[in-house]
Each structure stands twice: as structure tokens, then as C-alpha cells.
Design an enzyme around this catalytic site. Structure first.
Site, PDB file in Angstrom:
ATOM      1  N   GLY A  45       0.815  -1.222  -0.120  1.00  0.00           N
ATOM      2  CA  GLY A  45       0.028   0.032  -0.016  1.00  0.00           C
ATOM      3  C   GLY A  45       0.704   1.273   0.026  1.00  0.00           C
ATOM      4  CD  GLU A  99       1.918   0.171   7.628  1.00  0.00           C
ATOM      5  OE1 GLU A  99       1.653   0.263   6.541  1.00  0.00           O
ATOM      6  OE2 GLU A  99       2.046  -0.681   8.256  1.00  0.00           O
ATOM      7  CG  ASP A 103      -7.884  -0.499  11.123  1.00  0.00           C
ATOM      8  OD1 ASP A 103      -8.597  -0.166  11.874  1.00  0.00           O
ATOM      9  OD2 ASP A 103      -8.815  -1.349  10.232  1.00  0.00           O
ATOM     10  CE  LYS A 131      -9.037   2.413   7.939  1.00  0.00           C
ATOM     11  NZ  LYS A 131      -9.886   1.322   7.679  1.00  0.00           N
ATOM     12  CG  PHE A 152     -12.525  -0.158   3.277  1.00  0.00           C
ATOM     13  CD1 PHE A 152     -11.626  -0.804   3.850  1.00  0.00           C
ATOM     14  CD2 PHE A 152     -12.740  -0.425   2.033  1.00  0.00           C
ATOM     15  CE1 PHE A 152     -10.679  -1.742   2.992  1.00  0.00           C
ATOM     16  CE2 PHE A 152     -11.948  -0.998   1.153  1.00  0.00           C
ATOM     17  CZ  PHE A 152     -11.055  -1.922   1.641  1.00  0.00           C
ATOM     18  CB  VAL A 153      -9.628   4.907   2.634  1.00  0.00           C
ATOM     19  CG1 VAL A 153     -10.374   6.123   3.215  1.00  0.00           C
ATOM     20  CG2 VAL A 153      -8.371   4.472   3.149  1.00  0.00           C
ATOM     21  NE  ARG A 165      -2.359  -2.709  -4.189  1.00  0.00           N
ATOM     22  CZ  ARG A 165      -2.436  -3.053  -2.716  1.00  0.00           C
ATOM     23  NH1 ARG A 165      -2.346  -2.105  -2.078  1.00  0.00           N
ATOM     24  NH2 ARG A 165      -2.444  -4.304  -2.186  1.00  0.00           N
TER      25      ARG A 165
HETATM   26  P1  IMP Z   1      -3.320  -2.862  11.227  1.00  0.00           P
HETATM   27  O1  IMP Z   1      -2.432  -4.009  11.409  1.00  0.00           O
HETATM   28  O2  IMP Z   1      -4.844  -3.085  11.618  1.00  0.00           O
HETATM   29  O3  IMP Z   1      -3.182  -1.525  11.477  1.00  0.00           O
HETATM   30  O4  IMP Z   1      -3.694  -2.742   9.645  1.00  0.00           O
HETATM   31  C1  IMP Z   1      -2.729  -1.938   8.685  1.00  0.00           C
HETATM   32  C2  IMP Z   1      -2.901  -2.573   7.230  1.00  0.00           C
HETATM   33  O5  IMP Z   1      -4.375  -2.735   6.874  1.00  0.00           O
HETATM   34  C3  IMP Z   1      -2.623  -1.500   6.151  1.00  0.00           C
HETATM   35  O6  IMP Z   1      -1.181  -1.396   5.968  1.00  0.00           O
HETATM   36  C4  IMP Z   1      -3.430  -1.516   5.186  1.00  0.00           C
HETATM   37  O7  IMP Z   1      -2.737  -2.387   4.168  1.00  0.00           O
HETATM   38  C5  IMP Z   1      -4.613  -2.383   5.497  1.00  0.00           C
HETATM   39  N1  IMP Z   1      -5.838  -1.539   5.658  1.00  0.00           N
HETATM   40  C6  IMP Z   1      -6.440  -1.105   6.791  1.00  0.00           C
HETATM   41  N2  IMP Z   1      -7.331  -0.154   6.560  1.00  0.00           N
HETATM   42  C7  IMP Z   1      -7.407  -0.299   5.172  1.00  0.00           C
HETATM   43  C8  IMP Z   1      -8.295   0.633   4.469  1.00  0.00           C
HETATM   44  O8  IMP Z   1      -9.221   1.279   4.796  1.00  0.00           O
HETATM   45  N3  IMP Z   1      -8.278   0.473   3.184  1.00  0.00           N
HETATM   46  C9  IMP Z   1      -7.276  -0.209   2.472  1.00  0.00           C
HETATM   47  N4  IMP Z   1      -6.222  -1.068   3.200  1.00  0.00           N
HETATM   48  C10 IMP Z   1      -6.285  -0.926   4.537  1.00  0.00           C
END
Ligand code: IMP
Length: 176
Positions: A45, A99, A103, A131, A152-153, A165
Site C-alpha cells: 500500500g 505506512e 488501523d 484510523k 474504509f478507503v 491502488r
Molecule cells: P492494522 O494492522 O490493522 O493497523 O492494518 C494495517 C494494514 O491494513 C494497512 O497497512 C493496510 O494494508 C490495511 N488496511 C487497513 N485499513 C485499510 C483501508 O481502509 N483500506 C485499505 N487497506 C487498509
């Protein structure tokens, strides 16, 4: 706007992203002025963000793209996640993790732990988006582009089921 089966609407225009990245880069140029950090963008990402941010940096810096691989460990360790791809030695380095979005923060926490174990001199994180759960859990992200709620984006490197992407702006899912 539709990506696969979901409807999205524009949330952050490309011009705003560009402006915010210039401001983040200015902070990093200031905070790392006598340093030579290594940037670790987390694939997939963050590739666009990494490219645009790096073009604004004036300090000497390196880049090494990393990825999180999930694999099943032994019965005792269960599901493990590990950081792969960093070829350079990170020992005694000032490391900046890049990053796209934080989230729950679980991914970032795991990466930070691993890097400390590799003997990095300093470890900080930059995320274009953050987030609400990451804020509530006080996940350690020093530089944040934009704070979101639980949207969600997609776009600007971020995907829904691998799609979206390539979009220049950031879009949020409708009715979520
Ligand atoms: P975390 O471990 O829950 O913080 O998730 C982080 C990863 O989840 C990010 O690096 C993204 O790859 C993916 N992710 C989380 N939220 C989104 C979203 O809203 N859109 C797209 N990818 C997301």
C-alpha cells in the site's frame, strides 16, 4: 465511483495529499537534519506515498521496501507474522517505517518490535492515514498525514481486493 462491488466517494483530493506530504517532509528534513535515515515502506500500500515523500526529502536517505509475511509457525507459536525484504543491515540505523494506513496498529507494533530486535538506533513511524482504533490504542506513530474515523478507503496505493491502488485521490466507502 465503483471499485468492484462497492461504492466510494472522494475523501481527500490529490492536491491535498501533495500539500500534506510536503509538510510531513519538511518536518522530517528538520528532525533528521544531521542524520541519514533508512526508509522502510511497507508494501504494497505505501509505494506511492513513499515515492512522493522521498522526492521531498533533502537529507541523505536510503530506502528498502519491506513486506509482512504471514505463515503458520509451530503449534506452540501459532500464526506468526514476520518482516521480510530488508536487505540492508539495520543495526545502529535511524529507521523510518512508512505506512499507508494504520488501523488496529497490530502490523506496525509487530514491525517496530522486530526492528528494535535488530538493533536499530532509532525507530519511528510515518503513516499517511490513521484510523480511530490506532488513536484509541495510542499506537506510536510520530508523523501522521490525516486522521480518519473508521472509513474504509481506497486509492493512492490503497486497495479493495487488489483494486483501486491506481487512483490519484483517496476515496471512502459509502454507507460504511
Ligand atoms: P492494522 O494492522 O490493522 O493497523 O492494518 C494495517 C494494514 O491494513 C494497512 O497497512 C493496510 O494494508 C490495511 N488496511 C487497513 N485499513 C485499510 C483501508 O481502509 N483500506 C485499505 N487497506 C487498509
Amino acid at each position: 465511483m465503483k471499485v468492484k462491488d462497492l461504492e466510494f466517494k472522494k475523501l481527500i483530493a490529490a492536491s491535498k495529499i501533495e500539500e500534506r506530504i510536503a509538510a510531513l517532509a519538511a518536518e522530517i528534513n528538520h528532525d533528521y537534519k544531521d542524520k541519514s535515515p533508512i526508509l522502510l515502506p511497507v508494501l504494497n500500500g505505501s509505494f506511492m506515498f513513499a515515492s512522493d515523500l522521498m522526492k521531498e526529502l533533502k537529507i541523505p536517505c536510503r530506502v528498502s521496501f519491506v513486506k509482512i509475511s504471514s505463515y503458520s509457525g509451530t503449534a506452540s507459536t501459532g500464526q506468526l507474522k514476520t518482516l521480510i525484504g530488508h536487505e540492508e543491515s539495520l543495526f545502529n540505523q535511524d529507521v523510518l517505517i512508512l505506512e499507508d494506513i494504520v488501523d488496529t496498529g497490530l502490523t506496525l507494533q509487530k514491525i517496530i518490535e522486530e526492528l528494535r530486535g535488530l538493533g536499530a538506533k532509532s525507530v519511528e513511524a510515518i503513516s499517511l492515514l490513521r484510523k480511530a482504533p490506532a488513536r484509541e490504542k495510542k499506537i506510536d506513530v510520530k508523523y501522521v498525514g490525516f486522521d480518519l474515523e473508521n472509513d474504509f478507503v481506497v486509492g493512492y496505493g490503497m486497495d479493495y481486493d487488489g483494486l483501486g491502488r491506481n487512483l490519484q485521490d483517496i476515496y471512502k466507502q459509502l454507507g460504511n
